[in-house]
Design an enzyme around this catalytic site. Structure first.
Site, PDB file in Angstrom:
ATOM      1  N   ASN A 114       0.990  -1.363  -0.141  1.00 58.71           N
ATOM      2  CA  ASN A 114       0.185   0.166  -0.642  1.00 58.71           C
ATOM      3  C   ASN A 114       0.525   1.191   0.018  1.00 58.71           C
ATOM      4  O   ASN A 114       0.668   2.401  -1.194  1.00 58.71           O
ATOM      5  CB  ASN A 114      -0.877  -0.186   1.033  1.00 58.71           C
ATOM      6  CG  ASN A 114      -2.042  -1.049   1.035  1.00 58.71           C
ATOM      7  OD1 ASN A 114      -1.829  -1.956  -0.012  1.00 58.71           O
ATOM      8  ND2 ASN A 114      -2.784  -1.586   2.314  1.00 58.71           N
TER       9      ASN A 114
ATOM     10  N   HIS B   4     -17.763  35.624 -30.977  1.00 61.15           N
ATOM     11  CA  HIS B   4     -19.353  35.111 -30.992  1.00 61.15           C
ATOM     12  C   HIS B   4     -19.311  34.329 -32.709  1.00 61.15           C
ATOM     13  O   HIS B   4     -19.914  34.364 -33.777  1.00 61.15           O
ATOM     14  CB  HIS B   4     -20.388  35.918 -31.818  1.00 61.15           C
ATOM     15  CG  HIS B   4     -20.622  36.293 -29.837  1.00 61.15           C
ATOM     16  ND1 HIS B   4     -21.718  36.115 -29.333  1.00 61.15           N
ATOM     17  CD2 HIS B   4     -20.371  37.541 -29.778  1.00 61.15           C
ATOM     18  CE1 HIS B   4     -21.663  36.915 -28.230  1.00 61.15           C
ATOM     19  NE2 HIS B   4     -20.619  37.946 -28.587  1.00 61.15           N
TER      20      HIS B   4
ATOM     21  N   SER C 266      -8.126  12.089 -49.072  1.00 56.99           N
ATOM     22  CA  SER C 266      -9.329  11.462 -49.031  1.00 56.99           C
ATOM     23  C   SER C 266      -9.327  10.071 -49.956  1.00 56.99           C
ATOM     24  O   SER C 266      -8.831  10.421 -50.763  1.00 56.99           O
ATOM     25  CB  SER C 266     -10.445  12.133 -49.551  1.00 56.99           C
ATOM     26  OG  SER C 266     -11.565  11.440 -49.581  1.00 56.99           O
TER      27      SER C 266
ATOM     28  N   LYS D 126      -9.326  16.427 -51.572  1.00 56.28           N
ATOM     29  CA  LYS D 126      -9.325  16.734 -50.172  1.00 56.28           C
ATOM     30  C   LYS D 126      -8.057  16.717 -49.570  1.00 56.28           C
ATOM     31  O   LYS D 126      -7.015  16.166 -49.754  1.00 56.28           O
ATOM     32  CB  LYS D 126     -10.229  16.203 -49.447  1.00 56.28           C
ATOM     33  CG  LYS D 126     -11.685  15.747 -49.932  1.00 56.28           C
ATOM     34  CD  LYS D 126     -11.827  17.290 -48.995  1.00 56.28           C
ATOM     35  CE  LYS D 126     -12.449  17.157 -47.551  1.00 56.28           C
ATOM     36  NZ  LYS D 126     -13.612  15.877 -47.189  1.00 56.28           N
TER      37      LYS D 126
ATOM     38  N   GLU E 288      -7.866  17.475 -36.101  1.00 61.70           N
ATOM     39  CA  GLU E 288      -8.907  16.939 -35.340  1.00 61.70           C
ATOM     40  C   GLU E 288      -8.897  15.579 -34.618  1.00 61.70           C
ATOM     41  O   GLU E 288      -9.931  15.721 -33.803  1.00 61.70           O
ATOM     42  CB  GLU E 288      -9.727  15.891 -36.645  1.00 61.70           C
ATOM     43  CG  GLU E 288     -10.291  16.884 -37.753  1.00 61.70           C
ATOM     44  CD  GLU E 288     -10.461  16.686 -38.694  1.00 61.70           C
ATOM     45  OE1 GLU E 288     -11.684  16.064 -38.397  1.00 61.70           O
ATOM     46  OE2 GLU E 288     -10.316  16.542 -40.333  1.00 61.70           O
TER      47      GLU E 288
HETATM   48  N1  ARG Z   1      -2.020  -3.882  -7.704  1.00 61.68           N
HETATM   49  C1  ARG Z   1      -2.403  -2.758  -6.396  1.00 61.68           C
HETATM   50  C2  ARG Z   1      -2.496  -1.463  -7.008  1.00 61.68           C
HETATM   51  O1  ARG Z   1      -1.939  -1.082  -7.652  1.00 61.68           O
HETATM   52  C3  ARG Z   1      -0.834  -2.802  -5.275  1.00 61.68           C
HETATM   53  C4  ARG Z   1      -1.196  -2.241  -3.806  1.00 61.68           C
HETATM   54  C5  ARG Z   1      -2.274  -3.493  -3.309  1.00 61.68           C
HETATM   55  N2  ARG Z   1      -2.022  -3.461  -2.229  1.00 61.68           N
HETATM   56  C6  ARG Z   1      -3.550  -4.608  -1.558  1.00 61.68           C
HETATM   57  N3  ARG Z   1      -3.527  -4.582  -0.290  1.00 61.68           N
HETATM   58  N4  ARG Z   1      -4.159  -5.181  -2.444  1.00 61.68           N
HETATM   59  O2  ARG Z   1      -3.060  -0.704  -5.534  1.00 61.68           O
END
Ligand code: ARG
Length: 459
Positions: free
Chosen positions: A109, A155, A276, A282, A289
């Site tokens: 995390n 405009h 085109s 064209k 675009e």
């Molecule tokens: N692949 C996960 C993400 O992108 C990484 C973190 C995963 N953590 C967990 N506790 N499952 O968020």
């Protein structure tokens, strides 16, 4: 066998594995993941949490993995759950004892939160460079066209005369603000969440500031729940990218109009237009675009990210894995658009005569004609009315203000004399607007000089 195997009695279902996996899109963060792990390992060793041998094997293993990924001798394993798992298990294959120690005092995390910040940081730098190149091309083109008169519009109706330089420089202001926004975003990106752990830090005596410094980050996050679950910086960056695309899209729209037969103010270089398959006459502005079209996806990624985040309880939730595809696509799109767009501008040909012709036909000097009367003592509203009648007369009798004979001017108001023709010449109209930010040659040159200086300072 997956890394959390201890708690589970069964392997993950094959479909679930594929569903859960993010390596197909987060593999691109391999470099940042390795950089982050290097800093983490150094800090662990310094704090006496792992020993010197473990550190040197981790460093050797990660360096080899990085080199092999870059020279193609190591391939990503798309069965891995994500890039973090892949690199850690690859390291553990090579150094079974030391490899297993790398994840001490860390969670995926805080790892992913760090990696995404490092990745964003690198991308900000690259996109800034691209914006600088675009501004340089705009400035260079503008310098050649401070005398190129064209109608300014409101405009999409011809309004008052300006120069092509003045019009172009408006875009340099937008792109410069985009650079400033990226710089500002960078301040919030370049902060280390490493050490936040899964959500509540760790019991090991880690030194978060040390790993942050090793990564050249300016600070650490000060709440571990926020550290792992903040994606504001990604949303902010995506928003900055959406603004860049909005600016590119408006510019594209003008390019598309300007190269139509109705305008013909510019002609795109053959290398930046397409034909085109059926209509031989064209020459289509496909690039402009597509840039205009692609702005939609970037704008929508901002909304995806906000919507993905808005209902998440603290701290990390797997929903957040969805941040990457949105952010990466926004980055890729901007990086795809900016260089081609820049080259398209660099190579376009400018049709001064067509611009002048359009400027001469649209009564865009009517305000100046009214101002002439005001300078001779009339109230603006009275002058406005007289000129309105003059314009109506011209339209009915096939004149423009420049060609209307003096005796007819005098029929409308005795104040008019032969100096009216100079007062309403387009050159006078433009160059009398000697106000900062205005279209007069002197003023545009001044704003070009200011822009050049600002760009010089950030380069
Ligand atoms: N692949 C996960 C993400 O992108 C990484 C973190 C995963 N953590 C967990 N506790 N499952 O968020």
């Amino acid at each position: 066998m997956v890394l959390w195997a201890g708690r589970f009695k069964k392997e993950v279902d094959e479909n679930v594995n594929a569903f859960n996996s993010s390596i197909s899109f987060d593999a691109r963060m391999y470099k940042q993941d390795i950089t982050g792990s290097m800093a983490h390992a150094k800090m662990l060793e310094k704090q006496g949490i792992i020993n010197k041998q473990a550190l040197s094997e981790i460093q050797k293993g990660l360096t080899d993995i990085l080199n092999e990924l870059e020279n193609g001798t190591l391939e990503f394993d798309y069965n891995a759950e994500d890039i973090h798992m892949f690199i850690e298990s690859e390291l553990t294959k090579r150094y079974p004892i030391s490899g297993k120690k790398l994840h001490t005092a860390r969670s995926r995390n805080d790892q992913v939160a760090l990696d995404l910040r490092l990745y964003t940081r690198d991308e900000i730098k690259e996109i800034k460079e691209m914006l600088i190149s675009l501004i340089e091309v705009i400035v260079k083109t503008a310098l050649k066209h401070t005398n190129t008169i064209m109608p300014g519009y409101t405009h999409l109706q011809r309004a008052q005369p300006i120069t092509f330089a003045h019009h172009l420089m408006a875009y340099s202001e937008m792109f410069y603000r985009d650079i400033c926004r990226l710089d500002d975003c960078y301040k919030r990106v370049n902060i280390s969440p490493l050490g936040s752990g899964a959500l509540a830090t760790t019991t090991y005596p880690i030194d978060r500031m040390m790993s942050a410094k090793l990564l050249n980050m300016d600070d650490i996050t000060h709440n571990s729940l926020d550290g792992v679950s903040d994606r504001d910086y990604a949303i902010e960056f995506a928003n900055d990218l959406a603004l860049i695309m909005m600016h590119l899209s408006r510019f594209s729209e003008e390019m598309i109009l300007w190269c139509s037969w109705e305008f013909k103010y510019i002609e795109l270089d053959d290398a930046y237009a397409t034909g085109s398959s059926i209509m031989p006459q064209k020459k289509n502005p496909d690039i402009a675009e597509l840039v205009r079209g692609k702005s939609a996806r970037v704008i929508n990624h901002v909304s995806s990210l906000l919507t993905m985040m808005k209902g998440l309880p603290l701290a990390y939730n797997k929903d957040m894995q969805e941040d990457k595809e949105a952010l990466f696509d926004a980055i890729d799109t901007v990086k795809l658009c900016l260089p081609v767009f820049t080259d398209m501008i660099k190579t376009m040909r400018i049709n001064k005569d067509k611009m002048k012709e359009a400027a001469a036909k649209g009564f865009i000097n009517a305000t100046d004609c009214a101002d002439y009367l005001v300078k001779h003592g009339l109230a603006f509203r009275d002058a406005y009315k007289i000129v309105g009648q003059l314009v109506a007369y011209c339209i009915d009798n096939d004149f423009v203000l420049e060609t209307l004979p003096l005796h007819i001017y005098k029929d409308f108001n005795e104040i008019f004399d032969e100096t009216i023709y100079d007062a309403i010449s387009l050159e006078t109209c433009v160059n009398n607007r000697l106000v900062d930010g205005g279209p007069a040659k002197e003023m545009v040159e001044k704003s070009i000089a200011i822009m050049k200086q600002k760009i010089g300072e950030i380069k």
